[in-house]
Design an enzyme around this catalytic site. Structure first.
Site, PDB file in Angstrom:
ATOM      1  N   TYR A 117       9.893   1.404   9.414  1.00 21.25           N
ATOM      2  CA  TYR A 117      10.643  -0.146   9.040  1.00 21.25           C
ATOM      3  C   TYR A 117       9.180  -0.947   8.409  1.00 21.25           C
ATOM      4  O   TYR A 117       7.875  -0.082   8.367  1.00 21.25           O
ATOM      5  CB  TYR A 117      10.439  -1.094  10.242  1.00 21.25           C
ATOM      6  CG  TYR A 117      11.536  -0.539  10.922  1.00 21.25           C
ATOM      7  CD1 TYR A 117      12.621  -1.012  10.227  1.00 21.25           C
ATOM      8  CD2 TYR A 117      11.143   0.611  12.024  1.00 21.25           C
ATOM      9  CE1 TYR A 117      14.027  -0.459  11.882  1.00 21.25           C
ATOM     10  CE2 TYR A 117      12.725   0.880  12.495  1.00 21.25           C
ATOM     11  CZ  TYR A 117      13.830   0.666  12.604  1.00 21.25           C
ATOM     12  OH  TYR A 117      15.089   0.682  13.005  1.00 21.25           O
ATOM     13  N   ARG A 152      10.721  -6.411  16.212  1.00 23.76           N
ATOM     14  CA  ARG A 152      10.281  -7.576  16.902  1.00 23.76           C
ATOM     15  C   ARG A 152       9.229  -8.401  18.208  1.00 23.76           C
ATOM     16  O   ARG A 152       8.262  -8.444  18.102  1.00 23.76           O
ATOM     17  CB  ARG A 152      12.107  -8.201  17.790  1.00 23.76           C
ATOM     18  CG  ARG A 152      12.669  -8.683  16.402  1.00 23.76           C
ATOM     19  CD  ARG A 152      13.431  -9.300  16.641  1.00 23.76           C
ATOM     20  NE  ARG A 152      14.624  -8.371  17.009  1.00 23.76           N
ATOM     21  CZ  ARG A 152      15.831  -8.804  18.582  1.00 23.76           C
ATOM     22  NH1 ARG A 152      15.275 -10.463  18.417  1.00 23.76           N
ATOM     23  NH2 ARG A 152      16.228  -7.773  18.611  1.00 23.76           N
ATOM     24  N   ASP A 212      20.222  -4.951  12.563  1.00 26.95           N
ATOM     25  CA  ASP A 212      19.318  -6.474  13.747  1.00 26.95           C
ATOM     26  C   ASP A 212      20.273  -7.409  12.289  1.00 26.95           C
ATOM     27  O   ASP A 212      19.903  -6.990  11.028  1.00 26.95           O
ATOM     28  CB  ASP A 212      18.939  -6.629  13.744  1.00 26.95           C
ATOM     29  CG  ASP A 212      19.267  -7.960  14.128  1.00 26.95           C
ATOM     30  OD1 ASP A 212      19.485  -8.610  15.260  1.00 26.95           O
ATOM     31  OD2 ASP A 212      18.116  -9.222  13.379  1.00 26.95           O
ATOM     32  N   ASP A 264      12.539 -13.664  15.862  1.00 33.56           N
ATOM     33  CA  ASP A 264      12.069 -14.039  14.214  1.00 33.56           C
ATOM     34  C   ASP A 264      12.462 -14.871  13.912  1.00 33.56           C
ATOM     35  O   ASP A 264      13.255 -15.737  14.101  1.00 33.56           O
ATOM     36  CB  ASP A 264      13.423 -12.200  14.186  1.00 33.56           C
ATOM     37  CG  ASP A 264      14.986 -12.598  14.512  1.00 33.56           C
ATOM     38  OD1 ASP A 264      14.586 -13.523  14.897  1.00 33.56           O
ATOM     39  OD2 ASP A 264      15.980 -11.792  14.720  1.00 33.56           O
TER      40      ASP A 264
END
Length: 290
Positions: free
Chosen positions: A104, A211, A76, A118
């Site tokens: 992550y 997310r 992203d 987000d």
């Protein structure tokens, strides 16, 4: 005379660089900063390599696919970290990387929900979070480990009628949520807890969205949450610290060296963890902010 010699020398050097560029084949990793899209980063990389090889833009237009290059899963634009790149025949190896495991580091914020899940989105809801303890959060994380069902975000690279859901949303079009689908979380741990912020370390399979995870964690805690920062620290065997080339290293020679090192890693670790799903196409476009 000197100018002619200099011109010929430059032409020879350019031809040598071009020959080396087109001989490159395999997988390597670059660092994607926060801000640009994965496609932007890939285009920037391609432009730098073609310019170094002395290939003019007019020549590139005549041969549209002059350099085979692709990436192993969208990261992203609001996220940073490892972006795996395939060059030459390496583009055919990207499907394994797409389905493989990724790691992550995510910083979540309790008490606020946004439309994009987000920090880039508009706040859609606010709820108290003072009652949430570190123990509460760690207990909830156990529910999101292993094979789970996950609903992808509306703002995502998933497509409807050939268009990304995120693009349709930005145009103001009504978009229905995609159905929940199976995803895999290999490990999930709490690294830091300073309310309203909390830091997670996540290892997951393809098609997974961090997310959605953070949003679901907020709901499970009877509050809400969104992702403040997201960094992909590992994809397949490639790590952020050891293998991701920063922009100043985007040269033909540096990439040639990196390819040699990275391809040896794949030879040693061929068994990339794969997500068992029939929706390989959706996994392909969605390693986004996972």
């Amino acid at each position: 005379m000197a100018e002619k010699v200099h011109g010929k020398l430059g032409h020879v050097l350019a031809n040598t660089a071009a020959a080396k560029l087109f001989s490159l084949s395999g997988l390597f990793a670059v660092y994607k900063p926060k801000g640009p899209t994965s496609a932007n980063v890939l285009n920037q990389l391609k432009e730098k390599l073609l310019a170094e090889a002395g290939i003019q833009k007019c020549a590139r237009k005549r041969k549209k696919q002059i350099l085979k290059i692709g990436h192993g899963g969208t990261l992203d634009s609001a996220a940073a970290g490892v972006l795996v790149v395939g060059i030459g025949k390496g583009t055919k190896m990207l499907s394994n990387i797409l389905a493989g495991s990724k790691k992550y580091m995510a910083i979540g914020e309790l008490g606020k929900a946004t439309d994009t899940l987000d920090a880039t989105g508009k706040v859609t809801e606010e709820k108290p979070y003072d009652q949430i303890t570190k123990e509460d959060l760690e207990r909830v994380l156990q529910k999101f480990t292993g094979d789970i069902m996950q609903v992808p975000p509306l703002y995502s690279a998933l497509k409807r009628d050939g268009q990304r859901l995120s693009s349709l949303m930005k145009k103001g079009e009504a978009v229905e949520a995609k159905p929940a689908r199976p995803v895999t979380v290999y490990s999930l741990s709490l690294q830091n807890f300073q309310p309203p912020l909390f830091t997670l370390d996540v290892e997951c399979g393809g098609g997974f969205y961090v997310r959605s995870l953070v949003s679901d964690i907020g709901k499970e805690l009877s509050s809400c949450a969104n992702v403040q920062e997201l960094t992909r620290t590992k994809q397949g065997p490639f790590t952020l610290e050891e293998h991701a080339l920063h922009e100043d290293k985007w040269t033909i020679d540096e990439i040639a060296q990196s390819l040699e090192h990275c391809m040896s890693l794949l030879a040693v670790e061929p068994s990339l963890k794969k997500l068992k799903t029939e929706h390989s196409e959706e996994s392909t476009v969605n390693c986004e902010d996972k």
